[in-house]
Every structure is written in structure tokens, then in C-alpha cells.
Write a protein that holds these residues in place. Structure first.
Motif, PDB file in Angstrom:
ATOM      1  N   CYS A 102       0.843  -1.193   0.000  1.00 34.64           N
ATOM      2  CA  CYS A 102       0.000   0.000   0.000  1.00 34.64           C
ATOM      3  C   CYS A 102       0.874   1.236   0.000  1.00 34.64           C
ATOM      4  N   GLU A 147      -0.184   0.910   6.474  1.00 44.12           N
ATOM      5  CA  GLU A 147      -0.441   1.880   5.408  1.00 44.12           C
ATOM      6  C   GLU A 147       0.887   2.379   4.861  1.00 44.12           C
ATOM      7  N   GLU A 162      -4.509   6.089   7.843  1.00 45.27           N
ATOM      8  CA  GLU A 162      -3.865   5.894   6.537  1.00 45.27           C
ATOM      9  C   GLU A 162      -2.472   6.523   6.607  1.00 45.27           C
ATOM     10  N   TRP A 163      -2.077   7.267   5.586  1.00 47.52           N
ATOM     11  CA  TRP A 163      -0.696   7.756   5.547  1.00 47.52           C
ATOM     12  C   TRP A 163      -0.377   8.727   6.677  1.00 47.52           C
ATOM     13  N   ASP A 205      -6.368  10.155   2.357  1.00 51.63           N
ATOM     14  CA  ASP A 205      -5.658   8.868   2.421  1.00 51.63           C
ATOM     15  C   ASP A 205      -4.159   9.115   2.249  1.00 51.63           C
ATOM     16  N   GLU A 262      -8.909   6.254  -7.314  1.00 51.11           N
ATOM     17  CA  GLU A 262      -8.373   7.010  -6.196  1.00 51.11           C
ATOM     18  C   GLU A 262      -7.036   7.584  -6.626  1.00 51.11           C
ATOM     19  N   THR A 270      -3.345   8.037  -5.370  1.00 48.65           N
ATOM     20  CA  THR A 270      -2.494   7.496  -4.304  1.00 48.65           C
ATOM     21  C   THR A 270      -1.058   7.349  -4.770  1.00 48.65           C
TER      22      THR A 270
HETATM   23 CA    CA Z   1      -4.167   4.104   0.909  1.00 46.82          CA
END
Ligand code: CA
Ligand code: FEO
Ligand code: CA
Length: 624
Positions: A238, A330, A427-428, A524, A577, A579
Motif C-alpha cells: 500500500c 499503510e 492511513e498515511w 488517504d 483514487e 495514491t
Molecule cells: Ca491508501
């Protein structure tokens, strides 16, 4: 459950479907509401000149963001199948899934058939995610995660989204993991260097090793690896991180979905807490005993780690660092304590799971290799108090009643025992480049205040998780005591609460730095650019309807950490998304990941292709 239907779910919804949790009792909810109201009204967002202040349930105090403080004119929302960037900026694909890394794979991808299995580890992987830029002997390298696959797109149409043979499983395995590739800037901008000796695929099959206190543990031994030291593969990669010594950290997130059982297996608290069950998402277990719980019950324990890769050495063996704990990682944000120890901040992306910090025993100085810095240290979990203080609770045999091996392999269970705060899907995490301050995107949590986490821990409304049934998400930030990431205490506030100010007047309107002009949901990915701006990527609801009306497709925004202003920089194609974010060494080009696009993006070939795009300013100025 019809497993074929699960391939279309998000990983989060996949887990929810397989592991429905009972709602808390009405009594629990009444108690929690009372707590939450106190916490919410009592909390004050106190940092800096741009701080927002809770009052009467509405955030006040931040100048409404107009985008005026940014070097670009913010873009409006989009609902189409294109990428949009501000006027004066341009973008183009850098690399799409199926694009060749080596000459022999040129032309391997087709819209009709995808990529043949024999070429599947010689092309760029599927569903791009975290990535970082490296330089080695004058060469510019990208290390890029490929998080998961879309079997309906990756397999021949006849497969109907589920592998039918061992070869089709191998193809899916090969399209995931990590890609290391060299890029170079030519007359037409940045492009992949075909056949570079640095080009490399690391897949679900790549040989790895382990270090740290749990390496070699009985919990990690399998028939193929009786020493418990030589796992194969990194999976569901991820977010990312980079070490101070110039290597790549890839973070294994929803590993549970790859495992299933063809026969009887022993269920356990450890399997349950991580959502490992008898039916895998991609039917790997039917074709490969490594993924079959009835044959290899410990194999899932060898995944869910932070794995280090040296992009500059194509022959290097990736290392899984057990000292950093096993959960649904993450990303891994590495900073340094004042005394030189290495600190890694990490989120566990599941509803009601925790934020972690690792602190090395030894210290690092410029020019040194990593050595045992990620093997010998202490893992902590975060406890956030309603008075906006917080503390890092060490996970030790004393604090958890678990052995060192157990508390690392089952870090979630250890975190529960230590009393960590259940979070809205961490998340991040991104650390400010010039001051001791870290930000974590809490993407959303529809169960907040309604259901416990998978370990049964209550998820009361309050503190940095201030809204019941939180579908919008927020970004929490903390400042360690004394400006030292090695300190065990911190203060926190919310940088932003996403929301819809056009529909709501209460907390669901979001914080004051959310406006009709910059609305978004589900933060995220996050990264700081060298100028201290916080880039925020979203992975949320892009229906542009109901409570999400006015938010459009997923997007990338830029936030000023000092003023609180937030402006929309990029919109993704519908279905995708945004990312993964990194920059060219000169900061003039941003590389941005577009994952699981819909339609036929980017090239209208009849199938969508996840891709890394290059974004630049047409006047050639730095953008990061
Ligand atoms: Ca993510
Ligand atoms: Fe892979 Fe939590 O996103
Ligand atoms: Ca996400």
C-alpha cells in the motif's frame, strides 16, 4: 457469500462483509454519546496561528480557504473520466500497468488479453500505490507499489474475474508487489528506461528474509521454511516510506484477503483479529498450498510487515522487519529523534485500529547504512486523550503479558492490551520537513460510535475521532514534547475535518478550512513537498451525490499547515483514487498515482489502466 462478487469490493468492504461486527448495545451508545459530547465540546484545536477552535460543535477560527495563498488556481470538481490539473500545468502518463520494463515485453499488453503470464513479471504492475524517488550513481529510480489486482481486467474475459488455473494465479501474483524502474528525462519529458539494469519486479513470489525479535519464531515457520527466516513475497503493498540511508520501505496492508482454506484449519484469535478466513479473495488457496490455511497455518503470519528494499542493488534480498510490528500497514514515515535514534510512524488501516511508532535502540548519522536500526528497538501505540495530550505506550512483555515474538506478530492484540486509542482508519502519516510535527489521515469510519473494532475494543466518539458514523474523515496532527520525535508524550489537534458545509451546519460540515470550493472526503495519501506544503490525496466516495454532493471525483489537494488553507490541485478520473506521490530530483515534476480508474482511462484502449502520471508546470518552475 458469493466469492466472485467480492472482487469488486474495496478491501475495506471485503473485510466488513466477511467479518460483520455486532453493533454496540444501546446502553453503550448512550454512554458514548455522553462522553463524545464532552470531549467534542471541550476539545480545542490549539496549534499555531491557523488553528481551528471547536465551539458549539462547529469549527471556527480558520480563515476560509480561497486558494489565494497557493501558486496555482484551484480546480473545480470533476465527474468525468479524465485527469484535470490547474491552468498552466500539464500531465501525461509515465507508466501504465502492462507497460514493458524490458524489450522482450514490448507489445505484451493488449486491451483484449491483458498481459500473458510469461511476461507478467517483466511489465509494470497493476494498481499503483505508494512510491519514492531514489538516485543511484547518477541514475534516477522510482520504487512503486502495486497494491492489488482487478482480475476482471487482468484475466481473460472467460475467467469472469476469478483465476481458473495455477498459471492465472501466477499472473495475478506477478502483477502485484513492487516495481523498481529507472526513468530519464528526454526531449519529451520523463520516460521509463527500457532494459535498465535497475529495472526489477518484486512479486508475491520473490525470496525475502526477516530480521528483528520475531524472525525465526515458531509462529513464522512453515513446511517450506522450517527456520522461519525466508518468507516469499510481499503483498498488498500500500503506502511507502524511505529510510534515512536511501532505501525503500514497502508496507503490506490487506494481506489477509489472499489466504483461504481447502480443508479444516484451526481458527484462532490471531487469525480473527486480522480477518484471515477460509475463503480467499482470489482463490489462490485452490492452486497454491502456501495460501491454504489447512496446509500452512503460519503463512499469514509472514505477511503484514514493513519490508525494506534497496533499489540501487537489483540483486539485494528484501528484508521484512519484524521489530516494526505486524498489522495492516499503510505507510512508514521515518524521522529522527533529537539524539539520533530512528523513529518510524505507522498507521494500521482498519476501522478502530491504531497508530504506531517505532524507535530504534541505536542512532544514525549521515552516511551510515541502516545496520540493525530497524531490527533492534521498541514498538509503541498511540493513546490520544480528550484534553489534546497524548502518549506513546510501549508494547513490551510487561505491558501486554505477551512474549516479544507474540506481541510483534499480533501487534493489534498487544495494542489492545496496552490501551491504545481506536482510530478512524489510520492511513498515511507525513512528517513536516522542518519542524517536529506529524500528520495522519484518518480516512473515515462508518462504525465510529456504533461498533467495536475486530478485537472488541469500543470505539467511543471523542478525541481525534469526534464524529459518529464518520463518512468524511479527518487529519490529526501531533507535536512531540520538546520538539523531539523520540519523546513519549505529545499534544495533538485536528488539521482538518472533511465535511459538507453546503448540507450540514454541525460537525458534519467539516472544519472551517473546508469550503464549498474545496470539499473532499476520505483523505488517504499524504506527503510534504520540500516547501512545507501538505499534499492530500483522497480515496473515497466519488458519487457526487447525497452527503457527497459537491465533492466530485477523488482528488489531490494542497494544504498550508500554517494557515489551514486547503486548495484542490488535481481531480482523478471517476472510479479512481489518487495514491502515491513523489517528485523528480529537481522538484519540477510530480509523479502521481492514479489507481483503479474507471472507463477507459488513460488511453481509450477499451480497458482502464492504473498509471503513474507526470505533472509539471508549463513554465518549468518547481512544484514540489
Ligand atoms: Ca491508501
Ligand atoms: Fe491501501 Fe489503506 O489504503
Ligand atoms: Ca484507502
Amino acid at each position: 457469500m458469493d466469492i466472485r462478487k467480492t472482487v469488486d469490493l474495496t478491501w475495506d468492504d471485503f473485510d466488513e462483509l466477511r467479518d460483520p461486527r455486532p453493533a454496540e448495545t444501546e446502553f453503550d451508545r448512550v454512554v458514548e454519546r455522553a462522553i463524545s459530547r464532552r470531549g467534542f465540546l471541550g476539545g480545542t484545536l490549539a496549534f499555531g496561528s491557523g488553528a481551528a477552535v471547536f465551539g458549539s460543535g462547529i469549527l471556527e477560527g480558520v480563515a476560509r480557504a480561497q486558494g489565494s495563498g497557493f501558486a496555482f488556481t484551484p480546480v473545480g470538481i470533476a465527474t468525468d473520466h479524465e485527469v484535470h490539473v490547474p491552468q498552466g500545468y500539464a500531465w501525461k502518463p509515465l507508466v501504465r500497468w502492462g507497460d514493458p520494463l524490458f524489450s522482450e515485453a514490448q507489445g505484451a499488453w493488449s486491451a483484449e488479453a491483458g498481459v500473458p503470464v510469461e511476461m507478467s513479471d517483466k511489465v509494470f504492475g497493476e494498481n499503483t500505490d505508494g512510491m519514492e524517488t531514489f538516485e543511484a550513481d547518477g541514475h534516477v529510480l522510482l520504487a512503486i507499489n502495486s497494491e492489488y489486482v482487478n482480475p476482471k481486467i487482468n484475466l481473460p474475459a472467460e475467467a469472469k474475474g476469478m483465476p481458473r488455473t495455477a498459471a492465472e494465479v501466477r499472473l495475478l501474483k506477478n502483477l502485484q508487489g513492487v516495481t523498481v524502474l529507472e526513468i530519464a528525462e528526454g526531449a519529451d519529458g520523463w520516460a521509463v528506461v527500457l532494459d535498465s539494469p535497475y529495472n526489477r519486479r518484486i512479486t508475491h513470489e520473490t525470496q525475502m528474509t526477516m530480521d528483528g525479535p520475531a524472525a525465526g519464531s515458531a509462529l513464522l515457520r512453515t513446511n517450506a521454511d522450517p527456520e522461519g527466516m525466508s518468507p516469499k513475497g510481499t503483498m498488498n503493498n500500500c503506502g511507502s516510506g524511505r529510510t534515512l540511508w536511501g532505501t525503500y520501505l514497502t508496507c503490506e496492508e490487506n494481506f489477509n484477503g489472499y489466504f483461504g482454506a481447502t480443508g479444516a484449519y484451526e481458527d484462532s484469535e490471531g487469525l480473527k483479529r486480522y480477518g484471515v478466513e477460509g475463503e480467499g479473495r482470489y482463490a489462490y488457496e485452490r492452486f497454491d498450498p502456501r495460501y491454504d490455511l489447512s496446509a500452512e497455518p503460519n503463512e499469514p503470519n509472514r505477511h503484514g510487515w514493513v519490508t525494506e528494499i534497496d533499489p540501487s542493488d537489483p540483486e539485494s534480498t528484501p528484508v521484512k522487519h519484524t521489530a516494526l510490528g505486524r498489522f495492516k500497514h499503510e505507510n512508514a514515515e521515518m524521522v529522527q529523534a533529537t539524539d539520533g535514534r530512528v523513529v518510524v510512524y505507522m498507521g494500521d488501516d482498519e476501522r478502530g485500529e491504531f497508530i504506531y511508532r517505532y524507535v530504534s535502540n541505536g542512532t544514525w548519522a549521515e552516511g551510515q547504512p541502516g545496520g540493525s536500526l530497524l531490527a533492534e528497538g521498541t514498538l509503541f501505540v498511540a493513546k490520544f486523550n480528550d484534553d489534546m495530550s497524548g502518549e506513546w505506550l510501549p508494547l513490551t512483555p510487561q505491558s501486554t503479558g505477551m512474549s516479544m515474538e507474540e506481541l510483534l506478530v499480533f501487534a493489534r492484540i498487544a495494542g489492545s492490551k496496552a490501551g491504545a486509542t481506536t482510530m478512524d482508519r489510520p492511513e498515511w502519516i507525513a512528517a513536516h520537513p522542518s519542524r517536529a510535527e506529524a500528520y495522519c489521515a484518518l480516512t473515515n469510519n462508518k462504525n465510529r460510535g456504533l461498533k467495536p473494532n475486530a478485537g472488541g475494543d469500543a470505539t467511543p466518539v471523542g478525541g481525534p475521532n469526534p464524529r459518529e458514523a464518520n463518512n468524511f474523515g479527518q487529519i490529526v496532527r501531533w507535536r512531540p514534547e520538546g520538539g523531539d520525535h523520540g519523546a513519549d508524550r505529545f499534544t495533538w489537534d485536528l488539521y482538518v475535518m472533511a465535511g459538507n458545509p453546503e448540507l450540514f451546519e454541525d460537525a458534519y460540515a467539516g472544519s472551517a478550512n473546508v469550503t464549498p470550493g474545496n470539499m473532499f472526503n476520505s483523505p488517504d495519501g499524504m506527503a510534504f513537498s520540500s516547501d512545507g506544503m501538505l499534499w492530500i490525496q483522497t480515496d473515497g466516495e466519488d458519487s457526487n451525490a447525497d452527503e457527497f454532493a459537491g465533492m466530485g471525483n477523488n482528488q489531490m489537494l494542497v494544504g498550508n499547515p500554517d494557515t489551514g488553507e486547503i486548495a484542490r490541485f488535481l481531480t482523478a478520473p471517476n472510479g479512481a483514487e489518487v495514491t502515491g506521490l513523489t517528485w523528480s530530483p529537481d522538484g519540477r515534476v510530480a509523479f502521481v498515482g492514479i489507481q483503479h480508474p474507471g472507463g477507459s482511462w488513460p488511453d481509450g484502449a477499451g480497458k482502464p489502466r492504473s498509471a503513474v502520471i507526470a505533472v509539471w508546470r508549463e513554465d518549468g518552475a518547481r512544484i514540489g
